[in-house]
Design a protein around this motif. Structure first.
Motif, mmCIF file in Angstrom:
data_model
loop_
_atom_site.group_PDB
_atom_site.id
_atom_site.type_symbol
_atom_site.label_atom_id
_atom_site.label_comp_id
_atom_site.label_asym_id
_atom_site.label_seq_id
_atom_site.Cartn_x
_atom_site.Cartn_y
_atom_site.Cartn_z
ATOM 1 N N ARG A 1 35.272 35.370 33.248
ATOM 2 C CA ARG A 1 36.577 35.230 33.881
ATOM 3 C C ARG A 1 36.855 36.300 34.929
ATOM 4 O O ARG A 1 37.775 36.161 35.728
ATOM 5 C CB ARG A 1 37.691 35.280 32.822
ATOM 6 N N VAL B 1 36.964 35.396 38.812
ATOM 7 C CA VAL B 1 38.128 34.578 39.162
ATOM 8 C C VAL B 1 39.378 35.446 39.257
ATOM 9 O O VAL B 1 40.200 35.311 40.191
ATOM 10 C CB VAL B 1 38.313 33.446 38.139
ATOM 11 N N ILE B 2 39.547 36.344 38.303
ATOM 12 C CA ILE B 2 40.711 37.235 38.320
ATOM 13 C C ILE B 2 40.636 38.185 39.509
ATOM 14 O O ILE B 2 41.636 38.461 40.181
ATOM 15 C CB ILE B 2 40.791 38.019 37.000
ATOM 16 N N TYR B 3 39.439 38.664 39.813
ATOM 17 C CA TYR B 3 39.278 39.635 40.890
ATOM 18 C C TYR B 3 39.592 39.031 42.256
ATOM 19 O O TYR B 3 40.185 39.700 43.122
ATOM 20 C CB TYR B 3 37.844 40.170 40.862
ATOM 21 N N ASN B 4 39.225 37.787 42.481
ATOM 22 C CA ASN B 4 39.420 37.177 43.802
ATOM 23 C C ASN B 4 40.886 37.085 44.194
ATOM 24 O O ASN B 4 41.227 37.073 45.387
ATOM 25 C CB ASN B 4 38.790 35.783 43.830
ATOM 26 N N SER B 5 41.767 37.020 43.239
ATOM 27 C CA SER B 5 43.191 36.916 43.560
ATOM 28 C C SER B 5 43.817 38.254 43.945
ATOM 29 O O SER B 5 44.960 38.268 44.425
ATOM 30 C CB SER B 5 43.951 36.322 42.374
ATOM 31 N N TYR B 6 43.092 39.352 43.748
ATOM 32 C CA TYR B 6 43.638 40.677 44.055
ATOM 33 C C TYR B 6 42.769 41.474 45.035
ATOM 34 O O TYR B 6 43.092 42.614 45.348
ATOM 35 C CB TYR B 6 43.786 41.508 42.773
ATOM 36 N N SER B 7 41.701 40.930 45.516
ATOM 37 C CA SER B 7 40.764 41.689 46.342
ATOM 38 C C SER B 7 41.346 41.952 47.730
ATOM 39 O O SER B 7 42.078 41.132 48.281
ATOM 40 C CB SER B 7 39.451 40.927 46.472
ATOM 41 N N CYS B 8 40.978 43.099 48.287
ATOM 42 C CA CYS B 8 41.347 43.492 49.647
ATOM 43 C C CYS B 8 40.101 44.021 50.341
ATOM 44 O O CYS B 8 39.504 45.005 49.873
ATOM 45 C CB CYS B 8 42.440 44.552 49.646
ATOM 46 N N GLU C 1 44.282 39.226 31.842
ATOM 47 C CA GLU C 1 44.281 37.848 31.369
ATOM 48 C C GLU C 1 43.790 37.841 29.931
ATOM 49 O O GLU C 1 42.613 38.098 29.664
ATOM 50 C CB GLU C 1 43.394 36.966 32.246
ATOM 51 N N SER D 1 44.738 43.936 36.699
ATOM 52 C CA SER D 1 45.144 42.576 36.376
ATOM 53 C C SER D 1 44.669 42.252 34.966
ATOM 54 O O SER D 1 43.575 42.675 34.554
ATOM 55 C CB SER D 1 44.559 41.582 37.381
#
Length: 380
Positions: A208, A211-218, A88, A86
């Motif tokens: 940042r 924040v970016i990681y939380n939207s793609y974590s599994c 940004e 990801s």
């Protein structure tokens, strides 16, 4: 009625066996340490050697190097690790996920790469909190600028997202059986580039990134086994780094204690042997010292008497030398006398011969004058 009771007994027995089996599985899982099966320093090393993220994913799953040893789904096969990204602005978040089943993934670690306004690149490899504990972070310092940096900041760059999933893998990949822990560590030692430096830190540079990681974590495995987090497995330490330090100190302490006890026993034995030997040697030296002194004294007296005899015997050599000197003096005087006599004889002989020659010459000259005067008188 009996049939119903038997059926109820069978059902309760079945559920009891299932519960025991689950408890056994949980106990076995708790006895192993997941973070031992993927060394983030090895991940940092191959990231710096990769040309791009596709090459990085290939190196993560290369059956020849065997960087990973993770088997989260317990199928006795090492899990495939996929890579997604990801972006940004100038920040790249690269997530490494373990493929556990169909559409089932577990985050293992993230690589956070960021470029500032001065084109300085900072990189951090962050371990997943569930697997490695809080703030388990490495900052690699590469001995040369990695080629992968140039590929991340091109104008037409698109975020990388792995196309491989459960039972759909690239042709170069095949699964392998996990190594025992000691063998995996020896294998990783040969895969890490030790010309680089891998500095441990406990803070994130990029604010940042979370924040970016939380939207793609599994986190399927974390949700399935919430009681198997690192904090539950190792409640006395905060993360994997502290666990390694604790292990290292315990190993050194046990080794030092063993070596100290051995040294103490050896020291006491050596001291006892030394004391007994020193006492024996001291007593022997006391008894042997006067004997040696007496023998040395007798030998010195004998040597002194013998030397006196030898010197008295050898002293007449001086008379021989004086005799030789006197003989030489007499011989030289005689020779000188003979030479002087011979010289005088030669001189007298030469003198007599010279006088005779002069007399003969004078007589001849007189005869010649007399003859000439007589002949002149006769002519007149």
């Amino acid at each position: 009625m009996k049939a119903k009771l038997q059926l109820v007994a069978l059902i309760t027995t079945f559920f009891a066996l299932q519960i025991n089996a689950q408890d056994r599985t949980t106990v076995n899982a708790m006895n192993s340490e997941i973070s031992d099966n993927l060394d983030l320093r090895a991940v940092s090393s191959i990231f710096g050697e990769s040309q791009n993220l596709k090459d990085f994913e290939r190196r993560l799953n290369d059956p020849r190097t065997k960087i990973s040893n993770l088997d989260l789904n317990d199928d006795n096969q090492v899990d495939y690790l996929r890579v997604i990204e990801s972006i940004e602005k100038s920040t790249h978040i690269i997530i490494i996920q373990s493929v556990i089943g169909r559409d089932l993934y577990q985050d293992v670690a993230t690589i956070e790469v960021e470029k500032d306004r001065s084109n300085n690149v900072s990189i951090q490899i962050v371990g997943n909190t569930y697997m490695y504990g809080q703030n388990y972070i490495y900052e690699p310092e590469y001995s040369y600028t990695p080629q992968i940096y140039a590929s991340l900041w091109i104008n037409s760059y698109q975020p990388y997202y792995s196309s491989w999933t459960w039972n759909y893998y690239p042709s170069y990949y095949y699964s392998w059986t996990p190594y025992p822990l000691y063998r995996y560590r020896s294998n990783i030692y040969g895969c890490v580039n030790y010309y680089n430096k891998y500095n441990y830190v406990n803070y994130r540079r990029c604010y940042r990134a979370p924040v970016i990681y939380n939207s793609y974590s599994c986190n399927w495995y974390e949700k399935r086994y919430p009681n198997y987090s690192f904090s539950r497995r190792n409640y006395q330490v905060a993360n994997r780094y502290e666990l390694d330090q604790r292990r290292y100190n315990n190993n050194n302490r046990s080794r030092n204690e063993i070596a100290y006890s051995r040294n103490n026993s050896d020291y006491s034995r050596n001291n006892s042997n030394y004391n007994s030997n020193s006492q024996r040697e001291y007593s022997q030296n006391r008894t042997s010292a006067p004997r040696e002194y007496a023998t040395q004294r007798v030998e010195s007296q004998r040597d002194y008497s013998q030397n006196r005899v030898y010197t008295q015997r050898t002293e007449p050599q001086k008379d021989y030398s004086q005799r030789d000197y006197s003989q030489n003096r007499t011989n030289t005087q005689r020779e000188n006398n003979n030479q002087s006599v011979e010289r005088q004889r030669d001189y007298s002989e030469n003198r007599g011969n010279y006088q005779r020659e002069n007399n003969s010459q004078r007589s001849e000259s007189q005869r010649n004058t007399d003859y000439s005067s007589r002949s002149s008188n006769r002519r007149i």
